[in-house]
Design a protein around this motif. Structure first.
Motif, PDB file in Angstrom:
ATOM      1  N   GLN A 142       0.853  -1.190   0.000  1.00  0.00           N
ATOM      2  CA  GLN A 142       0.000   0.000   0.000  1.00  0.00           C
ATOM      3  C   GLN A 142       0.891   1.244   0.000  1.00  0.00           C
ATOM      4  N   LEU A 143       1.136   1.718  -1.182  1.00  0.00           N
ATOM      5  CA  LEU A 143       2.051   2.848  -1.355  1.00  0.00           C
ATOM      6  C   LEU A 143       1.473   4.107  -0.715  1.00  0.00           C
ATOM      7  N   GLU A 247       2.396  -6.223   9.784  1.00  0.00           N
ATOM      8  CA  GLU A 247       1.483  -5.694  10.790  1.00  0.00           C
ATOM      9  C   GLU A 247       2.017  -4.358  11.316  1.00  0.00           C
ATOM     10  N   ARG A 249       3.458  -1.768  13.771  1.00  0.00           N
ATOM     11  CA  ARG A 249       4.260  -1.793  14.996  1.00  0.00           C
ATOM     12  C   ARG A 249       4.230  -0.392  15.570  1.00  0.00           C
TER      13      ARG A 249
ATOM     14  N   SER B   2       6.462   1.292   6.113  1.00  0.00           N
ATOM     15  CA  SER B   2       5.700   1.324   7.342  1.00  0.00           C
ATOM     16  C   SER B   2       4.501   0.413   7.236  1.00  0.00           C
ATOM     17  N   ALA B   3       3.955   0.096   8.391  1.00  0.00           N
ATOM     18  CA  ALA B   3       2.826  -0.825   8.411  1.00  0.00           C
ATOM     19  C   ALA B   3       1.588  -0.139   7.869  1.00  0.00           C
ATOM     20  N   PRO B   4       0.812  -0.868   7.113  1.00  0.00           N
ATOM     21  CA  PRO B   4      -0.384  -0.258   6.552  1.00  0.00           C
ATOM     22  C   PRO B   4      -1.438   0.003   7.611  1.00  0.00           C
ATOM     23  N   ARG B   6      -5.317   0.761   7.548  1.00  0.00           N
ATOM     24  CA  ARG B   6      -6.286   0.584   6.479  1.00  0.00           C
ATOM     25  C   ARG B   6      -7.270   1.748   6.376  1.00  0.00           C
ATOM     26  N   LEU B  18      -3.634   5.998  -2.336  1.00  0.00           N
ATOM     27  CA  LEU B  18      -2.450   6.080  -1.489  1.00  0.00           C
ATOM     28  C   LEU B  18      -2.890   5.824  -0.057  1.00  0.00           C
ATOM     29  N   PHE B  19      -1.970   5.371   0.744  1.00  0.00           N
ATOM     30  CA  PHE B  19      -2.311   4.967   2.099  1.00  0.00           C
ATOM     31  C   PHE B  19      -1.509   5.766   3.119  1.00  0.00           C
ATOM     32  N   THR B  20      -1.969   5.701   4.362  1.00  0.00           N
ATOM     33  CA  THR B  20      -1.204   6.353   5.423  1.00  0.00           C
ATOM     34  C   THR B  20      -0.681   5.292   6.376  1.00  0.00           C
ATOM     35  N   ARG B  21       0.477   5.547   6.956  1.00  0.00           N
ATOM     36  CA  ARG B  21       1.038   4.601   7.913  1.00  0.00           C
ATOM     37  C   ARG B  21       1.668   5.369   9.057  1.00  0.00           C
ATOM     38  N   ASN B  22       1.608   4.779  10.223  1.00  0.00           N
ATOM     39  CA  ASN B  22       2.123   5.484  11.396  1.00  0.00           C
ATOM     40  C   ASN B  22       3.523   5.047  11.806  1.00  0.00           C
ATOM     41  N   ALA B  23       3.858   3.826  11.496  1.00  0.00           N
ATOM     42  CA  ALA B  23       5.135   3.310  12.000  1.00  0.00           C
ATOM     43  C   ALA B  23       5.687   2.287  11.033  1.00  0.00           C
TER      44      ALA B  23
END
Lengths: 250, 547
Positions: A142-143, A247, A249, B2-4, B6, B18-23
């Motif tokens: 998921q870019l 997953e 983290r 980074s982890a997805p 959703r 496009l997606f966002t990720r926190n870590a």
């Protein structure tokens, strides 16, 4: 996780950690946003593709965890003891008092796809080789905008080459020719990057450079001879999962 | 990288998602398939088939092995779902210790895990030591000696079978080898364990396939032909049955339901432990999903199902009466063998190369199980250490990330038990029973934790992979109740049947009570020491640290 404002001190810290690890006997190399900023002028402060860093990512050879931990500790990054004890064969985590995190991949980069790194860590003195930096960005299922920005910076600042003096297209195409899953994800993401380039804060001539190199890279990937295993997996296609979903983290 | 998360931004027009990720994301080490295999190892098909299953035929005549296995299934599943669902709520290392200490009380969790470590150390002594030597080395040497006509090998077999010194030396070597395997580091350990396991199972499968394509008359004929030069007479197959019958064994008894029940106790010694990935909970991919429990259940069903299938094939080819008679002591004394599957197949094919292959394949399995149990113990010790119950030094890892200190301690404890097993214990069946019963204490406590978690730790309960109910009762509570009932039934069977040698339970109770008391005292002492250091241990148990 604390979102860090773009800070050249993080780049300096990365270089210090790499140097310290070297003195401890570990081949530590930067990757991720920091690694790309170290190699790409257009991803540094004052340039259009500069961005914030949420953490600092590194890779190190298997068996060099202790030396890495010592280097991190010397520069104020404390190990996540419990995590590192149980997961340290593949991953190490560190945190500085101000909340800055350092993630270290051990031996291989393993998220949506797996990239062995043992033979690649010695190529550059500070970061992973450019081709590996591209691969680590384009392997995600998921870019996000940061991935697009970083990939564009790499393509803007570096030629495609046959060796690691630039983005080693032969090596990159070889990785994808050996694994249909890798090929599937990267080609999908390259198409996304191409679509998004126009929305990035890059001058028109820069966009043209990125698009030309995207063309070249896609052509190299398609031209690379695929093995029997690749072709067999391609026949199964998307009916079976071709990548791992990492997953979160937190 | 980074982890997805959703939550893709709303895609409009032709703009790609496009997606966002926190870590930075994380891919944990044990994949789904590896989890099933890991849990399945506990079922130990090579050892179960070589020792457990067929011994029950003579101990409990008329007992139906298929019924016994079928009755074992709900017990196995109860433990799988109690452990699996609790692990999904607490995906951390430590197994029963972590689950019970966070749900009921840390002192109870520690006491239970003391029992678990003791049981696993005894298990290492039994499997890596005695069974490896007596079933593996001695039988292999005897078979190879008989097939190749090499008298030296036969002498060595007799020496190993009778010399306690050799038994200890070989068994201790295997335990140290198992420890060395784990000390290579997690990746190398996994690779070697799965490699040895695959080789060992290949040997078992070859034996099963040979049996599948062999009629009973063909096997009898091959056995007679092999034994004739040694016994000086023909008809060894029928003579085996006759000899056992004359010794009081009934090779073809009628069905007995009453004798089918105790078989569950025998099968439980290898059939109900498919929850072992709970001990590496922090290393499981999708650890917080329901897949964790389903993978345990799948491993249990595959283990018991494959066992039933293999038994049916061996019965059809070799004859259940012959197997019963052979395990009942009816084999010609001149052969001097234990009638394990790899021995009988080697005799049938009468090939030195094949016998050597079968022997090596069987011998590859115990080190796998030893390494596997050492990983389990080391993870329990990690959890103790992380919680401040043991010095931090215990969680020291090598440059290859192997928990070398914990491995050394666990191997040392196992070696001490092995001294007892070889030189002092006089009833191996009793040792196996004690090992299982000690392990049932923490297993029942996990069942209790599953029953109590909705009331005691509702927040943790809501984090479990499912909070579904059946007739208003949470599935987790039902699994916990079934686990407690299963443990109670097994306790009853072990005490009720003379075969298990627990007619006087005082020794077992002394061991169990002493171990539990040691756990409680250890906790209280650690709590007092930590309080002096300014640490409130009770607070440690109120949270689940990142792992």
């Amino acid at each position: 996780m604390t979102e860090q404002v773009w800070d050249p001190a993080v780049l300096e810290l990365s270089d210090e950690l790499v140097a310290r690890a070297t003195s401890e006997g570990a081949t530590l190399r930067a990757l991720g946003g920091v690694g790309i900023a170290l190699r790409c002028p257009s991803a540094r402060d004052g340039s259009g593709l500069a961005r914030r860093f949420s953490d600092v990512d590194f890779a190190v050879k298997a068996g060099e965890q202790k030396a890495t931990t010592a280097a991190m500790g010397a520069l104020g990054l404390e190990p996540a003891t419990r995590f590192n004890a149980t997961q340290g064969a593949s991953r190490l985590l560190f945190e500085r008092a101000d909340g800055l995190h350092a993630d270290v991949f051990v031996g291989r980069f393993a998220l949506c796809h797996e990239l062995p790194l043992a033979r690649r860590l010695g190529v550059d003195d500070r970061t992973l080789p450019l081709a590996d930096l591209v691969l680590t960005k384009l392997q995600v299922a998921q870019l996000n905008r940061k991935d697009v920005t970083d990939t564009a910076a790499l393509l803007l600042d570096h030629e495609l080459t046959e060796d690691d003096s630039g983005i080693n297209a032969a090596y990159l195409a070889g990785v994808l020719a050996g694994d249909w899953g890798w090929w599937r994800t990267v080609t999908e993401n390259l198409a996304t990057v191409r679509t998004m380039v126009a929305s990035l804060p890059v001058p028109p001539d820069g966009q043209a450079v990125v698009e030309r190199r995207l063309d070249e890279l896609e052509a190299r990937i398609e031209a690379a001879p695929k093995g029997a295993r690749w072709r067999l997996r391609a026949r199964i296609g998307e009916r079976r999962p071709w990548r791992v979903e990492p997953e979160a983290r937190a | 990288m980074s982890a997805p998360v959703r939550t893709p931004p709303a895609a409009t027009g032709t703009e790609p998602k496009l997606f966002t990720r926190n870590a930075t994301g994380l891919v944990r080490d044990l994949s789904g398939k590896q989890q099933i295999v890991w849990n399945w190892i506990a079922g130990a098909p090579p050892l179960g088939l070589a020792f457990g299953v067929f011994v029950g035929l003579t101990a409990f005549p008329g007992g139906n092995v298929y019924l016994g296995l079928l009755l074992t299934v709900p017990m196995a599943l109860a433990f799988c779902y109690a452990f699996g669902l609790l692990t999904s709520a607490m995906p951390r290392s430590g197994g029963d210790y972590t689950l019970v200490s966070r749900t009921i009380h840390p002192a109870i969790g520690l006491a239970g895990s003391f029992c678990m470590v003791l049981a696993q150390a005894l298990g290492i002594a039994l499997i890596g030591g005695l069974l490896f030597v007596s079933l593996g080395v001695s039988s292999s040497l005897a078979t190879l000696g008989l097939v190749s006509g090499n008298a030296t090998l036969l002498e060595w077999s007799a020496t190993v079978a009778t010399s306690k010194g050799w038994q200890f030396a070989i068994g201790a070597a295997v335990m140290i080898l198992g420890g060395g395997l784990v000390a290579l580091g997690w990746r190398a350990t996994k690779r070697l364990m799965f490699g040895l396991l695959a080789f060992s199972l290949f040997g078992l499968l070859v034996s099963v396939v040979v049996a599948l394509f062999t009629s009973r008359s063909e096997f009898a004929s091959a056995f007679d032909e092999f034994a004739a030069p040694l016994t000086g007479a023909g008809g060894a197959y029928e003579q085996t049955i006759t000899t056992a019958t004359e010794a009081g064994i009934d090779p073809s008894p009628g069905f007995s339901f009453a004798n089918s029940l105790p078989l569950v106790a025998i099968f439980s010694s290898f059939g109900i432990y498919a929850y072992i990935t709970s001990y590496v909970g922090g290393e499981l991919r999708d650890g917080s999903s329901i897949k964790t429990a389903h993978r345990m259940a799948a491993a249990a069903l595959i283990g018991i199902g494959s066992m039933a299938l293999f038994i049916a094939i061996f019965f059809r080819s070799w004859g259940s009466d012959f197997i019963t008679a052979a395990y009942g002591g009816g084999l010609p004394a001149e052969l001097g063998i234990t009638p394990t599957y790899f021995v009988l197949t080697s005799i049938q094919l009468d090939s030195t190369v094949f016998a050597a292959f079968q022997a090596v394949a069987f011998l590859a399995f115990p080190p796998v199980l030893v390494a596997y149990l050492l990983v389990m113990i080391s993870r329990i010790m990690f959890a103790w250490s992380f919680d401040g119950l043991l010095p931090a030094k215990i969680a020291t890892v090598s440059r290859h990330n192997a928990p070398v200190v914990a491995i050394a301690i666990a191997t040392g404890i196992a070696l001490l038990f092995y001294v007892w097993v070889v030189f002092a214990a006089d009833n191996i069946g009793q040792v196996i029973a004690i090992t299982t019963m000690m392990q049932l204490i923490p297993m029942a406590l996990v069942g209790l934790a599953a029953v109590l978690i909705p009331r005691l730790r509702p927040q943790l309960y809501r984090a479990a992979a499912t909070t579904r109910t059946v007739a208003g009762i949470p599935v987790l509570v039902l699994a916990g109740l079934a686990s407690i009932v299963s443990a109670a039934i097994l306790y009853f069977l072990y005490f009720d049947e003379e075969y298990f040698g627990l007619g006087d339970p005082s020794a077992f109770f002394a061991l169990a009570v002493g171990t539990v008391a040691a756990g409680v005292i250890w906790y209280l002492a650690a709590k007092a020491i930590r309080r002096r250091e300014g640490v409130d241990l009770d607070l440690v148990y109120k949270e689940l640290p990142a792992e």
